[in-house]
Design a protein around this motif. Structure first.
Motif, PDB file in Angstrom:
ATOM      1  N   ALA A  89       0.852  -1.186   0.000  1.00  0.00           N
ATOM      2  CA  ALA A  89       0.000   0.000   0.000  1.00  0.00           C
ATOM      3  C   ALA A  89       0.889   1.238   0.000  1.00  0.00           C
ATOM      4  O   ALA A  89       1.801   1.352   0.821  1.00  0.00           O
ATOM      5  CB  ALA A  89      -0.925   0.021   1.209  1.00  0.00           C
ATOM      6  N   CYS A  90       0.659   2.129  -0.939  1.00  0.00           N
ATOM      7  CA  CYS A  90       1.440   3.355  -1.053  1.00  0.00           C
ATOM      8  C   CYS A  90       0.530   4.558  -0.784  1.00  0.00           C
ATOM      9  O   CYS A  90      -0.522   4.703  -1.411  1.00  0.00           O
ATOM     10  CB  CYS A  90       2.063   3.484  -2.440  1.00  0.00           C
ATOM     11  N   VAL A  91       0.951   5.407   0.130  1.00  0.00           N
ATOM     12  CA  VAL A  91       0.196   6.621   0.452  1.00  0.00           C
ATOM     13  C   VAL A  91       0.660   7.724  -0.495  1.00  0.00           C
ATOM     14  O   VAL A  91       1.836   8.099  -0.499  1.00  0.00           O
ATOM     15  CB  VAL A  91       0.404   7.039   1.912  1.00  0.00           C
ATOM     16  N   VAL A  92      -0.272   8.233  -1.305  1.00  0.00           N
ATOM     17  CA  VAL A  92       0.040   9.240  -2.316  1.00  0.00           C
ATOM     18  C   VAL A  92      -0.548  10.573  -1.868  1.00  0.00           C
ATOM     19  O   VAL A  92      -1.740  10.676  -1.580  1.00  0.00           O
ATOM     20  CB  VAL A  92      -0.519   8.842  -3.694  1.00  0.00           C
ATOM     21  N   ARG A  93       0.323  11.595  -1.832  1.00  0.00           N
ATOM     22  CA  ARG A  93      -0.124  12.951  -1.479  1.00  0.00           C
ATOM     23  C   ARG A  93       0.372  13.910  -2.554  1.00  0.00           C
ATOM     24  O   ARG A  93       1.572  14.020  -2.771  1.00  0.00           O
ATOM     25  CB  ARG A  93       0.405  13.356  -0.104  1.00  0.00           C
ATOM     26  N   PHE A  94      -0.565  14.523  -3.229  1.00  0.00           N
ATOM     27  CA  PHE A  94      -0.245  15.460  -4.314  1.00  0.00           C
ATOM     28  C   PHE A  94       0.668  14.786  -5.359  1.00  0.00           C
ATOM     29  O   PHE A  94       1.701  15.327  -5.751  1.00  0.00           O
ATOM     30  CB  PHE A  94       0.423  16.727  -3.770  1.00  0.00           C
ATOM     31  N   SER A  95       0.260  13.542  -5.761  1.00  0.00           N
ATOM     32  CA  SER A  95       0.933  12.770  -6.815  1.00  0.00           C
ATOM     33  C   SER A  95       2.311  12.253  -6.401  1.00  0.00           C
ATOM     34  O   SER A  95       3.080  11.803  -7.254  1.00  0.00           O
ATOM     35  CB  SER A  95       1.066  13.596  -8.105  1.00  0.00           C
ATOM     36  N   LYS A  96       2.641  12.337  -5.130  1.00  0.00           N
ATOM     37  CA  LYS A  96       3.902  11.815  -4.651  1.00  0.00           C
ATOM     38  C   LYS A  96       3.655  10.794  -3.555  1.00  0.00           C
ATOM     39  O   LYS A  96       2.788  10.986  -2.699  1.00  0.00           O
ATOM     40  CB  LYS A  96       4.795  12.930  -4.116  1.00  0.00           C
ATOM     41  N   ILE A  97       4.445   9.720  -3.587  1.00  0.00           N
ATOM     42  CA  ILE A  97       4.334   8.708  -2.540  1.00  0.00           C
ATOM     43  C   ILE A  97       5.115   9.187  -1.324  1.00  0.00           C
ATOM     44  O   ILE A  97       6.308   9.460  -1.390  1.00  0.00           O
ATOM     45  CB  ILE A  97       4.883   7.354  -3.023  1.00  0.00           C
ATOM     46  N   ILE A  98       4.398   9.273  -0.199  1.00  0.00           N
ATOM     47  CA  ILE A  98       5.045   9.717   1.025  1.00  0.00           C
ATOM     48  C   ILE A  98       5.287   8.553   1.991  1.00  0.00           C
ATOM     49  O   ILE A  98       6.037   8.698   2.960  1.00  0.00           O
ATOM     50  CB  ILE A  98       4.208  10.802   1.728  1.00  0.00           C
ATOM     51  N   ASP A  99       4.670   7.392   1.705  1.00  0.00           N
ATOM     52  CA  ASP A  99       4.862   6.259   2.604  1.00  0.00           C
ATOM     53  C   ASP A  99       4.447   4.973   1.866  1.00  0.00           C
ATOM     54  O   ASP A  99       3.527   4.990   1.036  1.00  0.00           O
ATOM     55  CB  ASP A  99       4.024   6.406   3.867  1.00  0.00           C
ATOM     56  N   THR A 100       5.121   3.905   2.155  1.00  0.00           N
ATOM     57  CA  THR A 100       4.749   2.587   1.640  1.00  0.00           C
ATOM     58  C   THR A 100       4.801   1.589   2.787  1.00  0.00           C
ATOM     59  O   THR A 100       5.608   1.719   3.707  1.00  0.00           O
ATOM     60  CB  THR A 100       5.717   2.111   0.526  1.00  0.00           C
ATOM     61  N   THR A 101       3.936   0.581   2.704  1.00  0.00           N
ATOM     62  CA  THR A 101       3.922  -0.446   3.742  1.00  0.00           C
ATOM     63  C   THR A 101       3.403  -1.748   3.164  1.00  0.00           C
ATOM     64  O   THR A 101       2.605  -1.750   2.216  1.00  0.00           O
ATOM     65  CB  THR A 101       3.038  -0.013   4.929  1.00  0.00           C
TER      66      THR A 101
END
Length: 291
Positions: free
Chosen positions: A32-44
């Motif tokens: 799961a990748c957290v996307v904020r403003f088209s950028k990945i800020i975290d993956t888990t």
């Protein structure tokens, strides 16, 4: 009182919406990748419940398990300028979800890229081999080196996209229809040559065996004939010895001569002609005239 109730309900709804939009779940076999403003800020890849900023963050899911992509059949050219159709599949998985998202973004695009990488690798490697190196009667295990080389080359290229290629399996090599008859004719000709060689070798070995048997038979017959001649000579010698012992006096010799004369006369008169012409001094004439 009524307005307070409505406000409370609205606040409750907003709280529930905020709560739901601020959580997400991750399965056992996915990233799961957290996307904020088209950028990945975290993956888990930790399975369970996770939190994010509501209405701002979005979630991209990528498979963590091994994927199988069946590549459509494609044509390659061998070093001896023969076309071949190759049908294969790729086993792969996402190794670096951040790089995967940045370079490809989805599994659909990843499969398209794997298709191109695999085809180019097959074309390059098959271009160094002759058709007879690929299609032959040798042990199939000898071609594993070719498959391992293809897998290694595709994997090295796929690492640039956060992908690990576990295996490239070739299901079958097909000949274009225009080449099938020529190749099959060549294979039939080779098998006929091998069959003729085996037949010639077998006939040669059979001739050696027959010659040896004939030799042994001739030796056995020769030995048997020699033994028979020896026994016959010994028998004749014994016969003559017994005759000598039986007729060791003049009377016995005369009797023996008389019997021989009778036998000779009997044989002379056995046919239809009963006339016998004898000289006066013939023992038979003496026997008939002076019995």
């Amino acid at each position: 009182m009524k307005k307070r109730t409505i406000v409370f309900l609205l606040l409750a709804v907003v709280a529930v919406v905020l709560l739901l939009s601020s959580t997400y779940t991750v399965g056992e076999n996915e990233y799961a990748c957290v996307v904020r403003f088209s950028k990945i800020i975290d993956t888990t890849d930790a399975a369970g419940l996770h939190f994010k900023v509501p209405f701002i963050d979005s979630i991209k899911y990528f498979p963590k398990a091994t994927e199988l992509y069946d590549i459509p059949p494609s044509e390659v050219l061998t070093s001896d300028k023969q076309n071949m159709t190759v049908d294969c599949y790729v086993m792969w998985r996402v190794e670096d979800p951040l790089l995967f998202y940045q370079s490809l973004g989805s599994t659909t695009v990843a499969e398209q890229r794997l298709d191109a990488l695999t085809y180019n690798t097959l074309k390059n490697i098959m271009g160094t081999l002759k058709q007879a190196d690929i299609i032959n009667m040798d042990d199939g295990g000898e071609r594993n080196e070719i498959y391992n080389s293809i897998t290694g080359s595709v994997n090295n290229l796929a690492k640039n996209y956060g992908i690990t290629v576990l295996d490239v399996k070739i299901k079958r090599f097909d000949l274009p229809e225009s080449n099938e008859n020529a190749v099959y004719s060549r294979m039939i000709s080779e098998r006929n040559q091998m069959a003729e060689k085996y037949a010639a070798d077998g006939n040669y070995e059979a001739s050696l065996i027959r010659n040896d048997v004939d030799k042994q038979v001739n030796i056995m017959i020769s030995n048997a004939q020699a033994e028979a001649a020896k026994l016959e000579a010994e028998g004749e010698a014994e016969y003559m010895r017994m005759l000598a012992e039986a007729y060791d006096s003049d009377d016995k010799k005369d009797f023996y001569t008389f019997n021989l004369a009778l036998d000779a006369l009997k044989k002379s008169l056995s046919g239809e002609e009963k006339t016998v012409i004898l000289s006066s001094d013939s023992p038979l004439a003496q026997l008939l005239l002076n019995p």
